[in-house]
Motif scaffolding. Structure first.
Motif, PDB file in Angstrom:
ATOM      1  N   SER A  59       0.964  -1.404  -0.111  1.00 16.50           N
ATOM      2  CA  SER A  59      -0.090  -0.189   0.013  1.00 16.50           C
ATOM      3  C   SER A  59       0.848   1.391  -0.126  1.00 16.50           C
ATOM      4  O   SER A  59       0.300   2.307   0.215  1.00 16.50           O
ATOM      5  CB  SER A  59      -0.881  -0.001   1.253  1.00 16.50           C
ATOM      6  N   LEU A  60       2.129   1.101  -0.361  1.00 22.59           N
ATOM      7  CA  LEU A  60       2.836   2.359  -0.396  1.00 22.59           C
ATOM      8  C   LEU A  60       2.975   2.841  -1.616  1.00 22.59           C
ATOM      9  O   LEU A  60       2.959   2.499  -2.677  1.00 22.59           O
ATOM     10  CB  LEU A  60       4.297   1.830  -0.077  1.00 22.59           C
ATOM     11  N   PHE A  61       2.806   4.380  -1.741  1.00 25.27           N
ATOM     12  CA  PHE A  61       2.654   5.103  -2.920  1.00 25.27           C
ATOM     13  C   PHE A  61       4.187   5.414  -3.597  1.00 25.27           C
ATOM     14  O   PHE A  61       4.323   5.130  -4.824  1.00 25.27           O
ATOM     15  CB  PHE A  61       2.122   6.455  -2.842  1.00 25.27           C
ATOM     16  N   PHE A  62       5.072   5.268  -2.634  1.00 25.04           N
ATOM     17  CA  PHE A  62       6.466   5.462  -3.212  1.00 25.04           C
ATOM     18  C   PHE A  62       7.264   4.266  -3.710  1.00 25.04           C
ATOM     19  O   PHE A  62       7.172   3.233  -2.965  1.00 25.04           O
ATOM     20  CB  PHE A  62       7.438   6.058  -2.054  1.00 25.04           C
ATOM     21  N   GLU A  63       7.764   4.137  -4.910  1.00 21.22           N
ATOM     22  CA  GLU A  63       8.613   2.911  -5.238  1.00 21.22           C
ATOM     23  C   GLU A  63       9.990   3.349  -5.287  1.00 21.22           C
ATOM     24  O   GLU A  63      10.466   4.227  -5.834  1.00 21.22           O
ATOM     25  CB  GLU A  63       8.205   2.654  -6.726  1.00 21.22           C
ATOM     26  N   PRO A  64      10.809   2.445  -4.664  1.00 24.03           N
ATOM     27  CA  PRO A  64      12.408   2.454  -4.719  1.00 24.03           C
ATOM     28  C   PRO A  64      12.739   2.488  -6.066  1.00 24.03           C
ATOM     29  O   PRO A  64      12.046   2.107  -7.176  1.00 24.03           O
ATOM     30  CB  PRO A  64      12.569   1.410  -3.978  1.00 24.03           C
ATOM     31  N   PRO A  65      13.889   3.275  -6.485  1.00 20.68           N
ATOM     32  CA  PRO A  65      14.452   3.290  -7.781  1.00 20.68           C
ATOM     33  C   PRO A  65      14.626   1.871  -8.079  1.00 20.68           C
ATOM     34  O   PRO A  65      14.739   0.884  -7.502  1.00 20.68           O
ATOM     35  CB  PRO A  65      15.828   3.764  -7.461  1.00 20.68           C
ATOM     36  N   ALA A  66      14.576   1.663  -9.667  1.00 22.41           N
ATOM     37  CA  ALA A  66      14.779   0.418 -10.267  1.00 22.41           C
ATOM     38  C   ALA A  66      15.900  -0.367  -9.957  1.00 22.41           C
ATOM     39  O   ALA A  66      15.790  -1.630  -9.593  1.00 22.41           O
ATOM     40  CB  ALA A  66      14.499   0.428 -11.892  1.00 22.41           C
ATOM     41  N   VAL A  67      16.981   0.305  -9.837  1.00 25.84           N
ATOM     42  CA  VAL A  67      18.467  -0.308  -9.541  1.00 25.84           C
ATOM     43  C   VAL A  67      18.178  -0.996  -8.095  1.00 25.84           C
ATOM     44  O   VAL A  67      18.959  -2.091  -7.997  1.00 25.84           O
ATOM     45  CB  VAL A  67      19.524   0.783  -9.647  1.00 25.84           C
ATOM     46  N   ILE A  68      17.748  -0.451  -7.025  1.00 27.46           N
ATOM     47  CA  ILE A  68      17.728  -0.679  -5.465  1.00 27.46           C
ATOM     48  C   ILE A  68      16.711  -1.998  -5.745  1.00 27.46           C
ATOM     49  O   ILE A  68      16.877  -3.199  -5.207  1.00 27.46           O
ATOM     50  CB  ILE A  68      17.000   0.156  -4.972  1.00 27.46           C
ATOM     51  N   LYS A  69      15.512  -1.931  -6.553  1.00 27.81           N
ATOM     52  CA  LYS A  69      14.780  -3.042  -6.637  1.00 27.81           C
ATOM     53  C   LYS A  69      15.214  -4.333  -7.258  1.00 27.81           C
ATOM     54  O   LYS A  69      15.088  -5.280  -6.593  1.00 27.81           O
ATOM     55  CB  LYS A  69      13.334  -2.625  -7.225  1.00 27.81           C
ATOM     56  N   GLN A  70      15.953  -4.160  -8.259  1.00 24.95           N
ATOM     57  CA  GLN A  70      16.673  -5.074  -9.079  1.00 24.95           C
ATOM     58  C   GLN A  70      17.764  -5.931  -7.932  1.00 24.95           C
ATOM     59  O   GLN A  70      17.929  -6.949  -7.922  1.00 24.95           O
ATOM     60  CB  GLN A  70      17.600  -4.379 -10.183  1.00 24.95           C
ATOM     61  N   LYS A  71      18.395  -4.968  -6.961  1.00 29.55           N
ATOM     62  CA  LYS A  71      19.551  -5.713  -6.020  1.00 29.55           C
ATOM     63  C   LYS A  71      18.815  -6.540  -5.055  1.00 29.55           C
ATOM     64  O   LYS A  71      19.325  -7.692  -4.877  1.00 29.55           O
ATOM     65  CB  LYS A  71      20.226  -4.598  -5.569  1.00 29.55           C
ATOM     66  N   TYR A  72      17.586  -6.145  -4.637  1.00 32.46           N
ATOM     67  CA  TYR A  72      16.565  -6.899  -3.488  1.00 32.46           C
ATOM     68  C   TYR A  72      16.332  -8.244  -4.356  1.00 32.46           C
ATOM     69  O   TYR A  72      16.199  -9.312  -3.794  1.00 32.46           O
ATOM     70  CB  TYR A  72      15.700  -6.421  -3.131  1.00 32.46           C
TER      71      TYR A  72
END
Length: 311
Positions: free
Chosen positions: A149-162
């Motif tokens: 339910s969060l509106f803010f999305e982390p940058p793509a490079v951070i998401k890809q690392k996780y």
């Protein structure tokens, strides 16, 4: 499933050549693929695929697998849970889908269908690329659920690392080292013998054939090797990519004893890199303390950290 049953499913009389069998298979998949049918025929589609793979093994040069690359792969989810004939890891972090790639009448890839869901470990009956895809999709689902339910999305490079870190941890839970090495290696006395390589570091002494190498440490899932004098010569590499997901985790969990000997002179490859073939013997150390709980805890920690990323 035996070959007689496989031929019956495909409607074959045993006299068809390879081309005729492919035509039969494509027509059946066109008729019964869930995307082309009003009913959920994913179970029948899976049986047709299995039958086709079994029959095609009789032809020289064919491994019964489909290598076409889909232009836009899609996944059709099953509406009900089905069983898959493979060992399960009951303590794995979560269930995962078993995926099957299917083709239309013209031989073009339609995409993938989910034919089962559970805590199944990888076996040779599952295309390895689809095994990795199933874990990638599972990791995405876990991450999506961690931030619903969060509106803010982390940058793509951070998401890809996780995503990469969680997928790697899950991979270790769904690969049984002994079962996989029985498929990909040769038992030599009490150890598995594997054809491997060392990717050589630039400006390092070139090891001669017969030189013994030793583990020097792991960094970012790479196992670096040293010579007897302690000099780093490069890192361990494999001709079969599946072995990365077996051997490296064994070292990370300190569950392997190894012997490595350079078997050939270095070979030049593209981009100026050099490799030397090595003979690798691996003996699995049976440990009463399972790494499952530790891995599950790491996944929980990553998901909790991802949920708070950027807040």
């Amino acid at each position: 499933m035996n070959k007689s049953t496989a031929r019956k499913i495909l409607g074959l009389n045993g006299t068809e050549d390879e081309r005729a069998i492919k035509r039969k298979y494509r027509k059946l998949m066109h008729d019964h693929h869930p995307d082309n049918s009003e009913s959920d025929d994913s179970e029948l589609a899976a049986k047709i695929n299995t039958a086709y793979e079994m029959v095609m093994k009789d032809f020289d040069g064919s491994d019964g697998k489909h290598h076409s690359t889909p232009k836009k792969p899609t996944t059709k989810k099953s509406t009900k849970t089905k069983n898959w004939n493979a060992k399960e890891n009951k303590n794995a972090y979560c269930v995962r889908p078993i995926l099957h790639e299917v083709e239309d009448y013209d031989g073009n890839s339609i995409g993938t269908i989910e034919i089962a869901r559970g805590k199944y470990v990888w076996s040779k009956d599952e295309e390895f690329s689809l095994f990795l895809k199933s874990l990638y999709e599972t990791s995405k689902e876990l991450m999506d659920n961690a931030r619903p339910s969060l509106f803010f999305e982390p940058p793509a490079v951070i998401k890809q690392k996780y995503l990469a870190d969680i997928t790697y941890l899950l991979t270790g839970q769904f690969i049984d080292s002994s079962l996989t090495l029985n498929e990909l290696a040769v038992m030599d006395t009490s150890a598995y013998k594997i054809d491997a390589m060392v990717e050589l570091e630039m400006n390092t002494p070139v090891p001669k054939p017969g030189t013994a190498l030793y583990p020097a440490g792991i960094s970012k899932h790479r196992l670096y090797l040293r010579n007897k004098g302690g000099e780093i010569v490069g890192y361990l590499s494999f001709k079969d990519d599946r072995l990365y997901y077996v051997i490296i985790p064994l070292f990370e969990q300190k569950k392997a004893q190894v012997k490595m000997v350079v078997s050939d002179t270095p070979k030049s490859t593209r981009y100026g890199k050099k490799y030397a073939d090595i003979d690798l013997w691996v003996k699995i150390i049976e440990d009463q303390n399972s790494a499952i709980d530790n891995t599950n805890r790491k996944i929980d920690e990553l998901l909790e950290k991802y949920a708070k990323e950027g807040l």
